[in-house]
Design an enzyme around this catalytic site. Structure first.
Site, PDB file in Angstrom:
ATOM      1  N   ARG A 166       0.847  -1.198   0.000  1.00 42.88           N
ATOM      2  CA  ARG A 166       0.000   0.000   0.000  1.00 42.88           C
ATOM      3  C   ARG A 166       0.881   1.246   0.000  1.00 42.88           C
ATOM      4  O   ARG A 166       1.544   1.550   0.990  1.00 42.88           O
ATOM      5  CB  ARG A 166      -0.922   0.015   1.222  1.00 42.88           C
ATOM      6  N   ASP A 448      -3.582   2.711  14.217  1.00 41.60           N
ATOM      7  CA  ASP A 448      -2.771   3.362  13.195  1.00 41.60           C
ATOM      8  C   ASP A 448      -3.335   4.762  12.975  1.00 41.60           C
ATOM      9  O   ASP A 448      -4.145   5.246  13.770  1.00 41.60           O
ATOM     10  CB  ASP A 448      -2.695   2.535  11.903  1.00 41.60           C
TER      11      ASP A 448
END
Length: 534
Positions: A166, A448
């Site tokens: 990603r 996160d």
């Protein structure tokens, strides 16, 4: 400025050691610079479009399915490209940052797919970004090991998970690399360096360059990625359609354009993912100025509330209509030493994964290897030995724009504890990110950037709309400041005096405070905090 022998009009504004020079070769830099020069203008226009759409929402013009792309949705003939063999079974996917130990453990853990994350799980220091790229080259070569400080050695198994990467989102720059006197797009840098060094090696192994694409807000942003893929493949003489990308539907605007996003990427598409945490953040962010859209405590926003359930079910229906994989959201729990905590959390994880599998998803995400067996058990019950359940077309699902925007949550409340939790988690995560760690284990959850974004966005919205706590008190600046001081004290007790004094907690609280009291909402906290990273 470092690097006097670099290609013309390319500058690296950081130190280069010997290993970095092997990665940032002139050929590699010329490749990413070509992408930047070709697509920078279009990227800027699309980011400007985001600003315009926000202004329309602020003015009360809420999103709907696009009239101009109705023909794409109505056309029953088109399908995405056939799935590569090593992406056919995506029952359990694990995600994490790109540090060396994490990559080895994740590839070895028994999941079907590992998503190596340069975005929300990685603090984008120059060292983290470049070391991450080097680590992935080693992982793909198979010659990768790591020795811990205690002498424990980690090596890759012969059989590993399929690797997906990603890159960072369209909104971010890579401030250490300049092309024509401007910082390069972080998306193009992350994608381009990885693709340049690894595409042919992956093909030689029988795999391919696979990606997860974050935070798209429209099919036009997907079209831009598709154009990038086509140019990149041409530049390296790699057949068109080699790249495969799964798009994270983690913005509420993208939920209105899922079919169009698949259409734009159809020759490169590997499906869609229900990125639940960023999706909640996006819902708060986009409708932040509308009091009727205020959401309650984060803990009360489950996948069963109306707007989340509608989006998830529409995602499955959309993907399977077009022959694409539908991947479920993240289970963020980290196993605890407390048996009772584990029992309660594991029950919730099982319920979550059962719901996803029964809704028709083809696989799901976990944050910790200890959850793989739960996710696999849930999906094995519906897969019956198959790799996916694309045959589950969910023709029973009929989702309207009103459904996607139904923010009514029965019994939803804003509580003092919810406000405290948001302050506490935001400070702890921002401090971790400033210290170079983008995936932080907090209170038995893997946090996160997405969860920190929810926390600070909720505080801003509650304060901006003068929302009331369940006891009637108004969320205002005075209450925020009072609770911030108290939560900083709790954090000091949690981490210890030495860790607190040596950390960046003061800076983290300053950044959070500025984000909260600023009348103009900052689109991403990482945009504000990035200047403090080396």
């Amino acid at each position: 400025m470092v690097g006097s022998n670099l290609p013309q009009d390319i500058a690296i504004k950081s130190q280069l050691n010997g290993r970095y020079e092997k990665l940032l070769t002139n050929d590699a830099l010329t490749f990413v610079a070509s992408l930047q020069r070709e697509f920078s203008s279009q990227r800027t226009k699309l980011l400007d479009t985001r600003t315009k759409r926000q202004a329309e929402i602020d003015a009360g013009h809420f999103p709907d399915f696009l009239v101009e792309t109705k023909s794409v949705r109505d056309d029953k003939t088109w399908q995405v490209a056939a799935t590569p063999p090593d992406l056919e079974n995506r029952c359990v996917e694990i995600t994490g940052p790109v540090d060396r130990k994490m990559i080895i453990n994740a590839l070895n853990c028994g999941a079907n797919v590992f998503m190596a994350d340069f975005e929300d799980a990685t603090s984008p220091t120059w060292e983290n970004v470049i070391d991450g790229q080097l680590n992935l080259i080693d992982a793909i070569s198979g010659d990768m090991s790591f020795t811990n400080q205690n002498g424990k050695e980690y090596k890759l198994n012969e059989k590993t998970a399929t690797l997906v990467v990603r890159p960072r989102g369209w909104h971010l720059d890579e401030k250490h690399v300049f092309v024509d006197d401007k910082p390069i797009s972080a998306s193009l840098f992350d994608f381009g360096i990885y693709f340049f060094h690894n595409a042919k090696a992956l093909l030689a192994k029988g795999s391919g360059p696979y990606f997860y694409l974050p935070k798209l807000e429209s099919h036009l942003e997907a079209r831009l990625w598709n154009d990038v893929f086509r140019m990149a493949q041409d530049l390296l003489n790699i057949p068109q359609g080699t790249i495969r990308a799964t798009v994270l539907i983690e913005t509420i605007l993208a939920a209105f354009e899922m079919e169009e996003i698949l259409f734009e990427l159809k020759e490169h598409s590997a499906g869609l993912n229900a990125g639940r945490w960023d999706y909640i953040f996006s819902a708060i962010k986009k409708f932040r100025n509308h009091k009727k859209c205020v959401l309650p405590d984060r803990a009360q926003i489950s996948m069963s509330v109306p707007f989340m359930r509608s989006y998830a079910e529409l995602l499955v229906k959309t993907c399977h209509k077009r022959g694409a994989h539908a991947i479920g959201g993240m289970a963020a729990f980290i196993p605890s030493r407390d048996p009772e905590v584990n029992r309660i959390a594991m029950t919730k994880v099982m319920e979550d994964k059962n719901r996803e599998s029964q809704n028709g998803f083809d696989g799901t995400w976990v944050a910790h290897p200890g959850l793989i067996h739960i996710a696999r058990e849930s999906f094995s019950q519906v897969l019956n030995g198959n790799s996916h359940q694309k045959n589950v077309l969910r023709e029973d699902v009929q989702v309207t724009a009103k459904d996607l925007l139904n923010f009514d949550i029965d019994g939803g409340k804003i509580t003092e504890q919810g406000l405290r939790t948001n302050i506490n988690v935001a400070v702890l995560y921002i401090e971790s990110w400033l210290s170079g760690t983008g995936a932080a284990a907090l209170y038995n959850l893997m946090e996160d950037a997405a969860t920190a974004e929810i926390s600070r966005a909720q505080i801003w919205q509650w304060l901006s709309t003068q929302s009331n706590l369940e006891d009637g008190r108004v969320v205002d600046e005075a209450l925020f400041n009072k609770l911030l001081i108290e939560e900083i004290g709790e954090i000091q007790s949690l981490v210890g005096k030495e860790r607190f004094e040596n950390g960046k907690f003061d800076l983290a609280s300053q950044i959070l405070t500025k984000l909260i009291i600023d009348k103009n909402f900052t689109e991403f906290l990482t945009l504000s905090a990035y200047k403090y990273l080396n």
